[in-house]
Scaffold this active site. Structure first.
Site, PDB file in Angstrom:
ATOM      1  N   ASP A 173      50.179  27.365 -10.222  1.00  0.00           N
ATOM      2  CA  ASP A 173      49.826  25.941 -10.189  1.00  0.00           C
ATOM      3  C   ASP A 173      50.086  25.406  -8.776  1.00  0.00           C
ATOM      4  O   ASP A 173      49.443  24.456  -8.329  1.00  0.00           O
ATOM      5  CB  ASP A 173      50.670  25.112 -11.178  1.00  0.00           C
ATOM      6  CG  ASP A 173      50.381  25.471 -12.635  1.00  0.00           C
ATOM      7  OD1 ASP A 173      49.216  25.761 -12.954  1.00  0.00           O
ATOM      8  OD2 ASP A 173      51.333  25.457 -13.450  1.00  0.00           O
TER       9      ASP A 173
ATOM     10  N   HIS B  88      53.774  26.427 -12.897  1.00  0.00           N
ATOM     11  CA  HIS B  88      53.690  27.876 -12.807  1.00  0.00           C
ATOM     12  C   HIS B  88      53.488  28.178 -11.326  1.00  0.00           C
ATOM     13  O   HIS B  88      52.989  27.332 -10.578  1.00  0.00           O
ATOM     14  CB  HIS B  88      52.513  28.409 -13.621  1.00  0.00           C
ATOM     15  CG  HIS B  88      52.671  28.191 -15.096  1.00  0.00           C
ATOM     16  ND1 HIS B  88      51.823  27.406 -15.831  1.00  0.00           N
ATOM     17  CD2 HIS B  88      53.610  28.647 -15.960  1.00  0.00           C
ATOM     18  CE1 HIS B  88      52.224  27.391 -17.095  1.00  0.00           C
ATOM     19  NE2 HIS B  88      53.313  28.132 -17.202  1.00  0.00           N
TER      20      HIS B  88
HETATM   21  C1  3MF Z   1      54.420  28.919 -24.088  1.00  0.00           C
HETATM   22  C2  3MF Z   1      55.020  27.834 -23.342  1.00  0.00           C
HETATM   23  C3  3MF Z   1      54.667  27.787 -21.890  1.00  0.00           C
HETATM   24  C4  3MF Z   1      55.883  27.642 -21.023  1.00  0.00           C
HETATM   25  C5  3MF Z   1      55.491  27.598 -19.582  1.00  0.00           C
HETATM   26  C6  3MF Z   1      56.644  27.418 -18.637  1.00  0.00           C
HETATM   27  C7  3MF Z   1      52.455  27.004 -21.524  1.00  0.00           C
HETATM   28  O1  3MF Z   1      54.647  28.860 -25.428  1.00  0.00           O
HETATM   29  O2  3MF Z   1      55.727  27.005 -23.884  1.00  0.00           O
HETATM   30  O3  3MF Z   1      53.797  26.694 -21.670  1.00  0.00           O
HETATM   31  O4  3MF Z   1      56.599  26.512 -21.371  1.00  0.00           O
HETATM   32  O5  3MF Z   1      54.829  28.760 -19.278  1.00  0.00           O
HETATM   33  O6  3MF Z   1      57.674  28.272 -18.892  1.00  0.00           O
END
Ligand code: 3MF
Ligand code: MG
Length: 347
Positions: free
Chosen positions: A54, A51
Site C-alpha cells: 500500500d 500493507h
Molecule cells: C485478514 C485481515 C487482514 C489484516 C491485514 C493487516 C485484510 O483477515 O484481517 O485485513 O488485518 O492484512 O494485518
C-alpha cells in the site's frame, strides 16, 4: 480516576473497497489510494494501517532506491494530511512464492522470499515512521495436516520473528491471530499462540498481539477475553474491531452489527484496561456491504466509529458500584438484567 481516554481511530486503505468477492467482480469504481488519504480526517480518523505494497505498489519489482523514494513521498503525504502511520504489514499471501506460506513454506526458496519481503517491509516501516509491523500470518498453516511439520513450522516462525527483532532494533511486531481462511488451519490461531511466540522470542517486550473481533469469533472465542488476555500481559498492540455472524467466512461486519452486547464488553475491557492511554489506536477492519450504492463508500467506517463511541458512553455510565455489589452477592441474574437494561436505555 485517571482521565478518560480520548480515543484515536485508524483503518487501512483496503477498508474502502470496490465490493469484489469470490463470486463476483467489483461493483464500484476504484478509488486511488491518494484520494483515500484525504478522507481520513473528515471521517474522524488519524491513523493509517498499511500493507507494505500500500506504501510501495508493485513492491517486488522495485529497486531499493525506488522503495526508499516512494516511502519518503508517502511519509510526506501523511504529514501534509496530519496522519500517523500506525503499522505496516508484509503482504505474504499474494506472490507465487507464498502459495504454500512464507516463513513456514516447505520450500527454502519461498522462505528466502518471505524473509527478503519482510526486510523490505521493515525498511518501509522505518522510512514512513511507523513504530510497528503487523504479522497477519495468512498462509502460515496448512490445508491438510500431513502437508507440513507443525513443530518445524512453529520453530521457523520463531526464527523469523527473532530475525526481525535483530534486523530492526526498535520496531515492535504485532501478531494478528486468525484460526483459518485462507488456510484450513493456521498455526497462530489465538492470542495465546501469539503471546507464547512473543515470550519465546529474544526481545519479548517488542512482540505483542493485535486482536480482531471476527478472528476471535472464528476461533469460537470471546474477543473481549482475547483483548483482556493481551492487556493483562501489557501486550495489546492494536485491535481490529468489527463483527462476525457465527462460524462462516470472515465477514468484517460493522462493529456491534452482529452482537451489540459482545461489542459493549470489548469496549468495557479496553476502557478498564487503560487501552489508548499511550496513544494506541482503535483500529477498525470493516468491509462495506457489497449492496451499498455510491463511491467511495465510507459509511461503514463512520458508523463503526460512532457505534464504538456510543458504547464508550455506555461503558462510562455503567454503574461500577452496583456491578461490584451484584458480583459480591453473586447475583448474576440481576447483573445480567442490569446490563441489558443499561444497554437498552430502559428505566
Ligand atoms: C485478514 C485481515 C487482514 C489484516 C491485514 C493487516 C485484510 O483477515 O484481517 O485485513 O488485518 O492484512 O494485518
Ligand atoms: Mg484484520
Amino acid at each position: 480516576m485517571p482521565h478518560p481516554t480520548t480515543y484515536r481511530f485508524s483503518f487501512g486503505p483496503w477498508n474502502i473497497s470496490e465490493g469484489a468477492d469470490p463470486f463476483g467482480p467489483e461493483v464500484r469504481p476504484v478509488t486511488p489510494h491518494e484520494s483515500k488519504f484525504a478522507l481520513y480526517r473528515p471521517l474522524g480518523f488519524e491513523g493509517v494501517q498499511f500493507h507494505d505494497d500500500d506504501v510501495v505498489p508493485d513492491l517486488d519489482a522495485q529497486t531499493p532506491a525506488q522503495i526508499a523514494a516512494k516511502s519518503v513521498a508517502v511519509a510526506q503525504m501523511l504529514k501534509n494530511q496530519g496522519l500517523t502511520p500506525e503499522f505496516v504489514a508484509p503482504r505474504l499471501w499474494f506472490a507465487p512464492q507464498t502459495v504454500d506460506g512464507g516463513y513456514t513454506s516447505n520450500s527454502a526458496g519461498d522462505r528466502q522470499y518471505a524473509w527478503d519481503r519482510t526486510k523490505k517491509c521493515l525498511d518501509i516501516a522505518k522510512a514512513v515512521g511507523s513504530k510497528a509491523i503487523v504479522l497477519w500470518l495468512a498462509r502460515e498453516g496448512s490445508y491438510i495436516r500431513e502437508a507440513k511439520s507443525a513443530k518445524l513450522a512453529y520453530e521457523r516462525l520463531l526464527t523469523a520473528i527473532n530475525q526481525m527483532l535483530d534486523y530492526d532494533k526498535s520496531i515492535e511486531i504485532w501478531i494478528e491471530p486468525k484460526p483459518n481462511e485462507p488456510t484450513d488451519m493456521a498455526y497462530v490461531p489465538t492470542a495465546g499462540h501469539a503471546l507464547a511466540l512473543a515470550y519465546a522470542s529474544q526481545d519479548h517486550k517488542r512482540v505483542k498481539g493485535l486482536i480482531e473481533t471476527a478472528h476471535a469469533l472464528l476461533a469460537n472465542l470471546d474477543p473481549s477475553d482475547e483483548m483482556a488476555f493481551c492487556l493483562a500481559h501489557d501486550k495489546l498492540g492494536s485491535v481490529h474491531l468489527n463483527d462476525q455472524n457465527g462460524l462462516k467466512y470472515d465477514q468484517d461486519k460493522n462493529f456491534g452489527g452482529a452482537n451489540l452486547r459482545a461489542a459493549f464488553n470489548q469496549v468495557l475491557v479496553l476502557e478498564d484496561g487503560g487501552y489508548g492511554h499511550r496513544g494506541e489506536f482503535i483500529g477498525l477492519d470493516v468491509k462495506t456491504m457489497r449492496t451499498q450504492a455510491g463511491s467511495p463508500v465510507t459509511a461503514h467506517l463512520k458508523n463503526s466509529r460512532e457505534i464504538f463511541l456510543l458504547l464508550v458512553d455506555k461503558a462510562r455510565s455503567y454503574d461500577r458500584k452496583l456491578v461490584q455489589q451484584l458480583r459480591d452477592n453473586r447475583d448474576y441474574e440481576a447483573l445480567e438484567m442490569y446490563t441489558i437494561r443499561h444497554l437498552l436505555g430502559a428505566r
